[in-house]
Structure formats: C-alpha cells, structure tokens
Design an enzyme around this catalytic site. Structure first.
Site, mmCIF file in Angstrom:
data_model
loop_
_atom_site.group_PDB
_atom_site.id
_atom_site.type_symbol
_atom_site.label_atom_id
_atom_site.label_comp_id
_atom_site.label_asym_id
_atom_site.label_seq_id
_atom_site.Cartn_x
_atom_site.Cartn_y
_atom_site.Cartn_z
ATOM 1 N N HIS A 262 0.921 -1.175 0.027
ATOM 2 C CA HIS A 262 -0.140 0.049 -0.048
ATOM 3 C C HIS A 262 0.881 1.313 0.079
ATOM 4 O O HIS A 262 1.925 1.211 0.921
ATOM 5 C CB HIS A 262 -0.849 -0.026 1.167
ATOM 6 C CG HIS A 262 -2.095 0.987 0.946
ATOM 7 N ND1 HIS A 262 -1.902 2.298 1.320
ATOM 8 C CD2 HIS A 262 -3.312 0.655 0.545
ATOM 9 C CE1 HIS A 262 -3.232 2.818 1.048
ATOM 10 N NE2 HIS A 262 -4.041 1.874 0.672
ATOM 11 N N ASP A 313 -7.765 -5.319 -0.526
ATOM 12 C CA ASP A 313 -8.397 -6.004 -1.474
ATOM 13 C C ASP A 313 -8.275 -7.618 -1.395
ATOM 14 O O ASP A 313 -8.895 -8.470 -2.114
ATOM 15 C CB ASP A 313 -7.748 -5.648 -2.750
ATOM 16 C CG ASP A 313 -8.440 -4.284 -3.331
ATOM 17 O OD1 ASP A 313 -9.574 -4.315 -3.319
ATOM 18 O OD2 ASP A 313 -7.445 -3.500 -3.743
HETATM 19 C C1 LIG Z 1 -0.522 -0.578 -4.008
HETATM 20 C C2 LIG Z 1 0.808 -0.476 -4.681
HETATM 21 C C3 LIG Z 1 0.594 0.187 -6.042
HETATM 22 C C4 LIG Z 1 1.700 0.728 -3.834
HETATM 23 O O1 LIG Z 1 3.149 0.543 -4.412
HETATM 24 P P1 LIG Z 1 4.067 1.512 -4.000
HETATM 25 O O2 LIG Z 1 3.716 2.426 -2.792
HETATM 26 O O3 LIG Z 1 4.440 2.266 -5.201
HETATM 27 O O4 LIG Z 1 5.152 0.584 -3.340
HETATM 28 P P2 LIG Z 1 6.591 0.599 -3.875
HETATM 29 O O5 LIG Z 1 6.639 0.569 -5.581
HETATM 30 O O6 LIG Z 1 7.330 1.723 -3.464
HETATM 31 O O7 LIG Z 1 7.263 -0.713 -3.378
HETATM 32 C C5 LIG Z 1 8.035 -0.912 -2.452
HETATM 33 C C6 LIG Z 1 8.461 -2.515 -2.462
HETATM 34 O O8 LIG Z 1 7.692 -3.241 -2.130
HETATM 35 C C7 LIG Z 1 7.580 -4.087 -3.651
HETATM 36 N N1 LIG Z 1 5.914 -4.139 -3.793
HETATM 37 C C8 LIG Z 1 5.139 -3.254 -3.309
HETATM 38 N N2 LIG Z 1 3.791 -4.089 -3.454
HETATM 39 C C9 LIG Z 1 4.239 -5.289 -3.871
HETATM 40 C C10 LIG Z 1 3.274 -6.322 -4.504
HETATM 41 N N3 LIG Z 1 2.131 -6.223 -4.530
HETATM 42 N N4 LIG Z 1 3.846 -7.447 -4.576
HETATM 43 C C11 LIG Z 1 5.324 -7.706 -4.760
HETATM 44 N N5 LIG Z 1 6.096 -6.587 -4.372
HETATM 45 C C12 LIG Z 1 5.575 -5.546 -4.099
HETATM 46 C C13 LIG Z 1 8.157 -3.382 -4.625
HETATM 47 O O9 LIG Z 1 8.365 -4.280 -5.464
HETATM 48 C C14 LIG Z 1 9.224 -2.602 -3.988
HETATM 49 O O10 LIG Z 1 10.083 -3.661 -3.604
HETATM 50 P P3 LIG Z 1 11.927 -3.609 -3.831
HETATM 51 O O11 LIG Z 1 12.098 -2.255 -2.798
HETATM 52 O O12 LIG Z 1 12.552 -4.512 -3.435
HETATM 53 O O13 LIG Z 1 11.958 -2.814 -5.241
HETATM 54 C C15 LIG Z 1 1.718 -1.815 -4.773
HETATM 55 O O14 LIG Z 1 1.722 -2.236 -3.410
HETATM 56 C C16 LIG Z 1 0.935 -2.653 -5.627
HETATM 57 O O15 LIG Z 1 1.227 -2.615 -6.906
HETATM 58 N N6 LIG Z 1 -0.005 -3.540 -5.077
HETATM 59 C C17 LIG Z 1 -0.519 -4.712 -5.942
HETATM 60 C C18 LIG Z 1 -1.910 -3.985 -6.296
HETATM 61 C C19 LIG Z 1 -3.086 -4.106 -5.220
HETATM 62 O O16 LIG Z 1 -3.088 -4.699 -4.398
HETATM 63 N N7 LIG Z 1 -3.662 -2.514 -5.569
HETATM 64 C C20 LIG Z 1 -4.652 -2.477 -4.411
HETATM 65 C C21 LIG Z 1 -4.126 -1.171 -3.532
HETATM 66 S S1 LIG Z 1 -5.327 -1.015 -2.467
#
Ligand SMILES: CC(C)(COP(=O)(O)OP(=O)(O)OC[C@H]1O[C@@H](n2cnc3c(N)ncnc32)[C@H](O)[C@@H]1OP(=O)(O)O)[C@@H](O)C(=O)NCCC(=O)NCCS
Length: 376
Positions: A262, A313
């Site tokens: 998140h 989710d």
């Molecule tokens: C929600 C989301 C977009 C937030 O992303 P964000 O704040 O941009 O997080 P970051 O991209 O900075 O991720 C930080 C680290 O966690 C990892 N990470 C974050 N979410 C991840 C996931 N769902 N699966 C695998 N790795 C994940 C990233 O790859 C990154 O790892 P690294 O530091 O080794 O490269 C992301 O967690 C995601 O894509 N989740 C899956 C989709 C989802 O469930 N969406 C509903 C949100 S309520």
C-alpha cells in the site's frame, strides 16, 4: 516567460483539500471516519449508520436511523428507461462500464435535475446511493436471466442490496459481513476517484456528473480492480502446495502480488484485519475452506519474502466469493460502498467551494514560424 516550478508527479503527498470525513494514518495503520477508529465501528455500525455519520457528522439515534434507512431503501428503484439500458448493454461489457453509463443516464431522469441547493443535493445523495446499488443488483439479475426483485421495506440497506443482487435472503452472519464490508470501503481520504469527484463538483457541475467521474476513476486497475485479480490468482493457484512455486515465480519475474502492499499504510492495512476475520468466519463453513488455506499461505510467503502485508483487496476477494458474489462484480461492490464517501466529499466541496484548477509546467518550445499547409 515564467520560472519553472517542480512538478509533483502523481500529486504524491500534495495536500489538495481539507476534510473532516476520514483520516488514513499510514504510520500507525489506522483509519478514522469522522474521528471514529474503524475498529470501533466494525461489526457494530451498519453501513447505513456509517453513511449517516459521513454525511451528517454524527451517528444517528434510533429514530434518525430508521427514517434514513427507510428513505434509502425506498429509493432502491430505477426508471424503466435505465432498466432498459441495462438490458440493452452488451452481455460481455465490463459491469463497471455499464454502471458508469447507467449512473450518468440517471442524471437525465432525476427530479432535481441541475438544482444544486443543499436540500436538492441531500435528496440526490440518497437517490444516487440507493440507485447505484440497484443498478449493480439489476445488472447481475438481468445477466443471470433472473427476475428483478424489489427490496423488503422492513430490512436494512446492505441486507437489501445483497438480497436483490443474489435473490436469496442473507442470514445473520452474511448480514453482519455485508454491512461491515461496505462500511470498511466507505471512505479513504483523497483517493483518485474521490479527488476526481471533487474536481467535477468544484466546477459546480452536479452530483451525477461527479459520481460518474468517480466511477470512471475507480474502474482503473491501479485503483479498484485488484480484488478481482486476487480471486483470479487464487483460482489459478488452486492448491496450497502450489503457492510457494507460484509466488516465487511471480516475484522472480518482478511481478506484483495482487492484494499486497500500500502506498500509505506502512504497517498493516486496518481494513484487511477485519476482512481476514470475516473471511475466516465465512470460509470455515464450507467448501471455500481451500481459498482460506491458500490465502493464509500466500500471506505468510509474501511477508517472509517481501515484508509486505495484505491490503483491503486481498481478503475482500474471498469474503465476496463466500457471499456468492461473482468476481466480475467485485469492483462494483467497492463502488456501491465508496459512493458514501464520494457523496460526502461532494457535499463538503459544495459547502466551501473553490474551483480546483492546478497549473502545469510548459515544457514545449517557442517562436515557431507558421508554415502554410501546401508548403509542409
Ligand atoms: C499498492 C501499490 C501500487 C503501492 O505501491 P508503492 O507505494 O508504489 O510501493 P513501491 O513500488 O514503492 O514498493 C516498495 C517495495 O515493495 C514491493 N512491492 C510493493 N507491492 C508489491 C506487491 N504487491 N507484490 C510484490 N512486491 C511488491 C516493490 O516491488 C518494492 O520492492 P523493492 O524495494 O524490492 O523494489 C503496490 O503495493 C501494488 O502494486 N500492489 C498490488 C496491487 C494492489 O493490491 N492494489 C490495491 C491497492 S489498495
């Protein structure tokens, strides 16, 4: 030429509104509605009570709630033209596209039309909330070849929604879960869909226009679409013994596990704590036990491998499955719930409006000479 300022990509951490509606405390993993921790409300406040709280600032007393519940349930009906529109929609159209289109069409039939007074907006708010639920339920009934149902005027709003959607009366546990599921999704700070709605209201376009914009924004996979993807993943994995291999291959390919991580919560998403509990209660009852085992295993492995936890989710997928909701409708259920927050934000924006009109850095060129078309 004015001086260039730094563009904030995605408006991340830009404060774009003051709100009294909800607070997402990412550092401590807390979510508050009007000052109430959602842990206080979960399993205790119905969805209708939560809507009342968000819209009017206080929890209702028994009489206020009864009046409000009756008004919402009384508004669970659609103009025949909108039902016809649902019948005419292509059977394979994304239900979110149909919902967005039908809600926009509803604006043409609303008796308060373009009136934006506080009283007119209050009436529109109740109609929109009830009719969004009604569109989702009616679409599912039509696509299943089942007759449309009228709500039971004595029962609650969330109960009625599940009833007219499935055609089966929710039992006590299901009633508690649907109320909580909707309550937990009711508002979440300035999410993209909420911001979209506030931008529209700030132009003094009406509430139907604003909610259409919110629905359009929620549809995107980066916002409301992840719960469906979680169910698809569970169906694909199928067996708990395949979890490790599946997750490993996803992670080594640099792919994201749906329903995890998140942007704001740095600890656990507080909504997922409640949804995990409901998922355990519902799935322990029958053949859905396998989804629960899969979910627990995925959660453990993702946490060990990446140190990240489920978001709202992840467990909402199994909860909805256990309630008998097909996965095509998961984002629509999110919309039914979030309508409460979108409308509350519309009201807040109307009450203290200033046109939302940010600016941009121009990064193109200057001084280009016009070339007549025959010389280009
Ligand atoms: C929600 C989301 C977009 C937030 O992303 P964000 O704040 O941009 O997080 P970051 O991209 O900075 O991720 C930080 C680290 O966690 C990892 N990470 C974050 N979410 C991840 C996931 N769902 N699966 C695998 N790795 C994940 C990233 O790859 C990154 O790892 P690294 O530091 O080794 O490269 C992301 O967690 C995601 O894509 N989740 C899956 C989709 C989802 O469930 N969406 C509903 C949100 S309520």
């Amino acid at each position: 030429m004015s001086e260039q300022r730094q563009t904030v990509r995605g408006l991340q951490e830009v404060v774009a509104a003051d709100t009294r509606l909800s607070f997402v405390d990412g550092a401590n993993g807390k979510l508050y509605y009007r000052g109430y921790d959602i842990d206080e409300l979960a399993g205790r406040a119905s969805y209708a009570e939560t809507v009342y709280l968000l819209w009017y600032g206080e929890l209702p007393d028994a009489q206020e709630l009864e009046r409000f519940r009756a008004e919402l349930v009384g508004n669970m009906q659609l103009p025949t033209q909108v039902v016809e529109l649902l019948r005419l929609s292509p059977p394979n159209a994304n239900p979110m596209v149909v919902l967005r289109t039908a809600l926009s069409a509803l604006g043409m039939f609303d008796p308060d039309g373009g009136r934006n007074t506080e009283e007119a907006n209050d009436r529109k708010a109740k109609r929109i909330l009830a009719q969004v639920a009604c569109i989702v339920a009616s679409l599912h009934r039509i696509r299943s070849g089942a007759p449309l149902l009228s709500p039971d005027p004595r029962s609650g709003f969330a109960w009625n929604f599940l009833y007219i959607f499935r055609g089966r009366q929710p039992d006590e546990l299901e009633q508690r879960v649907i109320d909580s599921l909707l309550m937990l999704h009711a508002d979440h700070g300035l999410a993209a869909s909420t911001f979209a709605g506030r931008v529209v209201v700030s132009t003094q376009a009406g509430m139907h226009s604003a909610i259409s914009a919110s629905l359009a924004s929620l549809k995107g996979p980066l916002h409301g679409g992840a719960n469906r993807a979680v169910m698809e993943m569970l169906e694909e994995i199928e067996h708990p013994e395949h979890v490790e291999e599946y997750i490993e291959s996803m992670l080594s390919a640099g792919e994201r596990i749906m329903g995890f991580g998140h942007r704001i919560y740095k600890t656990e998403d507080p909504r997922s704590v409640h949804l995990r509990k409901y998922s355990e209660e519902l799935c322990a009852r029958g053949e859905l036990r396998c989804y629960l085992d899969l979910s627990h295993r995925i959660e453990k492995i993702v946490r060990e491998r990446k140190g990240i936890r489920p978001n709202v989710d992840f467990y909402s997928a199994t909860v909805q499955r256990a309630l008998g909701i097909p996965k095509e409708y998961y984002t629509c259920i999110f919309a039914v719930a979030r309508c409460a927050g979108w409308i509350a934000h519309c009201m807040e924006q109307f009450a203290d409006n200033r046109l939302i009109r940010p600016t941009s850095n121009y990064i193109g060129g200057f001084g280009r000479a016009f070339v007549p078309i025959e010389e280009r």
